[in-house]
Design an enzyme around this catalytic site. Structure first.
Site, PDB file in Angstrom:
ATOM      1  N   SER A  33       0.843  -1.202   0.000  1.00 53.76           N
ATOM      2  CA  SER A  33       0.000   0.000   0.000  1.00 53.76           C
ATOM      3  C   SER A  33       0.870   1.239   0.000  1.00 53.76           C
ATOM      4  O   SER A  33       1.821   1.347   0.766  1.00 53.76           O
ATOM      5  CB  SER A  33      -0.910   0.079   1.231  1.00 53.76           C
ATOM      6  OG  SER A  33      -0.946  -1.102   1.932  1.00 53.76           O
ATOM      7  N   HIS A  65      -4.917  -0.902  -3.886  1.00 50.21           N
ATOM      8  CA  HIS A  65      -4.170  -2.107  -4.271  1.00 50.21           C
ATOM      9  C   HIS A  65      -4.609  -2.477  -5.687  1.00 50.21           C
ATOM     10  O   HIS A  65      -5.712  -2.951  -5.894  1.00 50.21           O
ATOM     11  CB  HIS A  65      -4.489  -3.284  -3.344  1.00 50.21           C
ATOM     12  CG  HIS A  65      -4.101  -3.054  -1.921  1.00 50.21           C
ATOM     13  ND1 HIS A  65      -3.496  -4.032  -1.158  1.00 50.21           N
ATOM     14  CD2 HIS A  65      -4.222  -1.974  -1.118  1.00 50.21           C
ATOM     15  CE1 HIS A  65      -3.261  -3.556   0.056  1.00 50.21           C
ATOM     16  NE2 HIS A  65      -3.697  -2.306   0.108  1.00 50.21           N
ATOM     17  N   HIS A  87      -4.025 -10.207   0.849  1.00 52.05           N
ATOM     18  CA  HIS A  87      -3.727 -10.214   2.285  1.00 52.05           C
ATOM     19  C   HIS A  87      -4.375 -11.411   2.966  1.00 52.05           C
ATOM     20  O   HIS A  87      -5.447 -11.880   2.553  1.00 52.05           O
ATOM     21  CB  HIS A  87      -4.227  -8.919   2.938  1.00 52.05           C
ATOM     22  CG  HIS A  87      -3.382  -7.727   2.637  1.00 52.05           C
ATOM     23  ND1 HIS A  87      -3.629  -6.900   1.557  1.00 52.05           N
ATOM     24  CD2 HIS A  87      -2.283  -7.225   3.271  1.00 52.05           C
ATOM     25  CE1 HIS A  87      -2.708  -5.934   1.544  1.00 52.05           C
ATOM     26  NE2 HIS A  87      -1.886  -6.108   2.568  1.00 52.05           N
ATOM     27  N   TYR A  89      -5.900 -11.438   5.686  1.00 56.85           N
ATOM     28  CA  TYR A  89      -7.200 -11.091   6.281  1.00 56.85           C
ATOM     29  C   TYR A  89      -8.361 -11.194   5.293  1.00 56.85           C
ATOM     30  O   TYR A  89      -9.523 -11.121   5.695  1.00 56.85           O
ATOM     31  CB  TYR A  89      -7.158  -9.693   6.926  1.00 56.85           C
ATOM     32  CG  TYR A  89      -6.803  -8.544   6.004  1.00 56.85           C
ATOM     33  CD1 TYR A  89      -7.653  -8.143   4.983  1.00 56.85           C
ATOM     34  CD2 TYR A  89      -5.606  -7.856   6.170  1.00 56.85           C
ATOM     35  CE1 TYR A  89      -7.321  -7.086   4.146  1.00 56.85           C
ATOM     36  CE2 TYR A  89      -5.263  -6.802   5.336  1.00 56.85           C
ATOM     37  CZ  TYR A  89      -6.124  -6.419   4.324  1.00 56.85           C
ATOM     38  OH  TYR A  89      -5.801  -5.385   3.496  1.00 56.85           O
ATOM     39  N   GLU A  90      -8.061 -11.349   4.000  1.00 61.10           N
ATOM     40  CA  GLU A  90      -9.142 -11.517   3.031  1.00 61.10           C
ATOM     41  C   GLU A  90      -9.820 -12.880   3.162  1.00 61.10           C
ATOM     42  O   GLU A  90     -10.896 -13.092   2.587  1.00 61.10           O
ATOM     43  CB  GLU A  90      -8.614 -11.315   1.597  1.00 61.10           C
ATOM     44  CG  GLU A  90      -8.212  -9.875   1.323  1.00 61.10           C
ATOM     45  CD  GLU A  90      -7.525  -9.718  -0.031  1.00 61.10           C
ATOM     46  OE1 GLU A  90      -8.107 -10.123  -1.044  1.00 61.10           O
ATOM     47  OE2 GLU A  90      -6.390  -9.201  -0.057  1.00 61.10           O
ATOM     48  N   ALA A 117       3.487  -1.117   3.925  1.00 64.61           N
ATOM     49  CA  ALA A 117       3.288   0.031   4.799  1.00 64.61           C
ATOM     50  C   ALA A 117       2.990  -0.538   6.180  1.00 64.61           C
ATOM     51  O   ALA A 117       2.367  -1.592   6.291  1.00 64.61           O
ATOM     52  CB  ALA A 117       2.122   0.876   4.308  1.00 64.61           C
ATOM     53  N   MET A 204       0.308  -6.267   8.365  1.00 66.99           N
ATOM     54  CA  MET A 204      -0.620  -7.362   8.052  1.00 66.99           C
ATOM     55  C   MET A 204      -0.180  -8.144   6.821  1.00 66.99           C
ATOM     56  O   MET A 204      -1.008  -8.746   6.138  1.00 66.99           O
ATOM     57  CB  MET A 204      -2.028  -6.806   7.814  1.00 66.99           C
ATOM     58  CG  MET A 204      -2.561  -5.972   8.973  1.00 66.99           C
ATOM     59  SD  MET A 204      -4.154  -5.236   8.611  1.00 66.99           S
ATOM     60  CE  MET A 204      -4.257  -4.006   9.924  1.00 66.99           C
ATOM     61  N   SER A 205       1.116  -8.133   6.526  1.00 66.58           N
ATOM     62  CA  SER A 205       1.585  -8.847   5.322  1.00 66.58           C
ATOM     63  C   SER A 205       3.008  -9.339   5.531  1.00 66.58           C
ATOM     64  O   SER A 205       3.507  -9.392   6.650  1.00 66.58           O
ATOM     65  CB  SER A 205       1.518  -7.914   4.111  1.00 66.58           C
ATOM     66  OG  SER A 205       2.478  -6.884   4.228  1.00 66.58           O
ATOM     67  N   ASN A 228       2.350   5.288  10.204  1.00 73.93           N
ATOM     68  CA  ASN A 228       1.647   5.758  11.403  1.00 73.93           C
ATOM     69  C   ASN A 228       2.336   5.159  12.629  1.00 73.93           C
ATOM     70  O   ASN A 228       2.943   4.098  12.537  1.00 73.93           O
ATOM     71  CB  ASN A 228       0.170   5.329  11.365  1.00 73.93           C
ATOM     72  CG  ASN A 228       0.016   3.823  11.285  1.00 73.93           C
ATOM     73  OD1 ASN A 228       0.000   3.240  10.190  1.00 73.93           O
ATOM     74  ND2 ASN A 228      -0.071   3.176  12.429  1.00 73.93           N
ATOM     75  N   HIS A 240      -6.812   4.661   7.044  1.00 74.29           N
ATOM     76  CA  HIS A 240      -6.201   4.130   5.832  1.00 74.29           C
ATOM     77  C   HIS A 240      -5.703   5.239   4.898  1.00 74.29           C
ATOM     78  O   HIS A 240      -4.727   5.050   4.177  1.00 74.29           O
ATOM     79  CB  HIS A 240      -7.210   3.233   5.110  1.00 74.29           C
ATOM     80  CG  HIS A 240      -6.631   2.465   3.966  1.00 74.29           C
ATOM     81  ND1 HIS A 240      -5.648   1.497   4.138  1.00 74.29           N
ATOM     82  CD2 HIS A 240      -6.875   2.515   2.637  1.00 74.29           C
ATOM     83  CE1 HIS A 240      -5.317   0.997   2.953  1.00 74.29           C
ATOM     84  NE2 HIS A 240      -6.053   1.593   2.031  1.00 74.29           N
TER      85      HIS A 240
HETATM   86  I1  8IG Z   1      -0.063   1.268   7.090  1.00 72.04           I
HETATM   87  O1  8IG Z   1      -0.542   0.232  12.730  1.00 72.04           O
HETATM   88  C1  8IG Z   1      -0.341   0.148   8.580  1.00 72.04           C
HETATM   89  N1  8IG Z   1      -0.537  -1.160   8.463  1.00 72.04           N
HETATM   90  N2  8IG Z   1      -1.168  -4.230  11.871  1.00 72.04           N
HETATM   91  N3  8IG Z   1      -0.856  -1.967  12.311  1.00 72.04           N
HETATM   92  C2  8IG Z   1      -0.973  -3.009  11.424  1.00 72.04           C
HETATM   93  N4  8IG Z   1      -0.897  -2.834  10.124  1.00 72.04           N
HETATM   94  C3  8IG Z   1      -0.674  -1.589   9.703  1.00 72.04           C
HETATM   95  C4  8IG Z   1      -0.556  -0.492  10.543  1.00 72.04           C
HETATM   96  C5  8IG Z   1      -0.645  -0.686  11.930  1.00 72.04           C
HETATM   97  N5  8IG Z   1      -0.361   0.606   9.811  1.00 72.04           N
END
Ligand code: 8IG
Length: 265
Positions: A33, A65, A87, A89-90, A117, A204-205, A228, A240
């Site tokens: 991302s 994406h 991902h 989570y999908e 990211a 998450m990846s 972040n 996001h």
């Molecule tokens: I961009 O703060 C992004 N992806 N798990 N936590 C998780 N995934 C992220 C985050 C985050 N920021």
């Protein structure tokens, strides 16, 4: 995906060669991302396909994406750029998550660059800071490996490639990436847990893909773009849009770094 995933990857590689008219690739770059603008620094989109034209790929679910594969020459390396990823989570399962990595491996790739990211766990990493992944903690509870495949994962992220990257940009820091299942961000307690476990970034990846890459004996470089601070580390709420913004702002610099790394492989 009920078929044997390695056979499906071979089929996808055959179709990739047919559509791109490129028999064999050397490098896969997965752009996470916010990283997609970096693609144009690596090469133009003349030779680009949508992933759904290949067996075993499904359309990505998240805005930002793109789900495309672009074949470009970077230095001496025939490079496959992947924009967008599946991902975990999908809910399509781990074989779907690592299918592009396995397809690239079946296409001859020996070097895989995984970008993402992430949330930063060190406050000195302001949004837009790239960090080299030196190791990971896989908190998904899952793995792409099935059966007695006792893979050595003592150096998932190549020290050699990290050194090349640092040689190009000596401001690059390193950290341990923690893959959560998602799609919810962490609670502040989970962020504290990740810090206490030795994590520096949360996301998450990447970890599952990196394991699949190592199974295929590829050399892996991982780069996280901190967008972040981890939840609860500051007073800000996570969204996001800031992810995409921080990516856009850093993308051309990141494209430059990726290009220089590939030129030195
Ligand atoms: I961009 O703060 C992004 N992806 N798990 N936590 C998780 N995934 C992220 C985050 C985050 N920021």
């Amino acid at each position: 995906m009920s078929q044997d995933p390695y056979e499906l990857a071979k089929l996808a590689a055959v179709k990739l060669a047919e559509l791109t008219k490129i028999e064999k690739h050397d490098v896969l770059v997965v752009l996470g991302s916010g990283w997609t603008p970096a693609a144009d620094v690596l090469g133009n989109g003349e030779n680009e396909i949508v992933v759904t034209d290949l067996p075993g790929f499904s359309a990505p679910a998240v805005a930002g994406h793109a789900g495309k594969l672009r074949s470009v020459k970077v230095g001496n390396s025939r490079t496959l750029i992947q924009m967008g990823r599946t991902h975990y989570y999908e809910g399509k399962g781990v074989p779907a998550v690592v299918h592009s990595v396995r397809t690239a491996i079946a296409s001859g790739v020996k070097t895989i660059i995984l970008t993402n990211a992430c949330g930063g766990l060190k406050l000195e990493w302001k949004p837009g800071t790239p960090v080299l992944i030196k190791d990971h903690i896989n908190l998904t509870g899952s793995t792409p490996l099935v059966g007695a495949r006792f893979l050595d994962v003592s150096e998932v992220y190549s020290k050699r490639l990290r050194n090349i990257a640092k040689d190009i940009d000596n401001s690059l820091d390193e950290g341990v990436y923690v893959q959560f299942h998602g799609p919810q961000y962490e609670t502040p307690a989970e962020v504290r847990m990740a810090i206490n476990l030795g994590g520096d970034m949360v996301g998450m990846s990447t970890a599952l893909e990196a394991i699949a890459a190592r199974e295929g004996n590829c050399e892996v470089l991982g780069i996280s773009l901190v967008t972040n601070p981890g939840a609860g580390l500051t007073n800000e709420k996570l969204n996001h849009e800031e992810v995409l913004e921080a990516g856009l702002a850093a993308a051309s610099r990141m494209g430059d770094l990726l290009k220089k790394v590939i030129e030195r492989l």
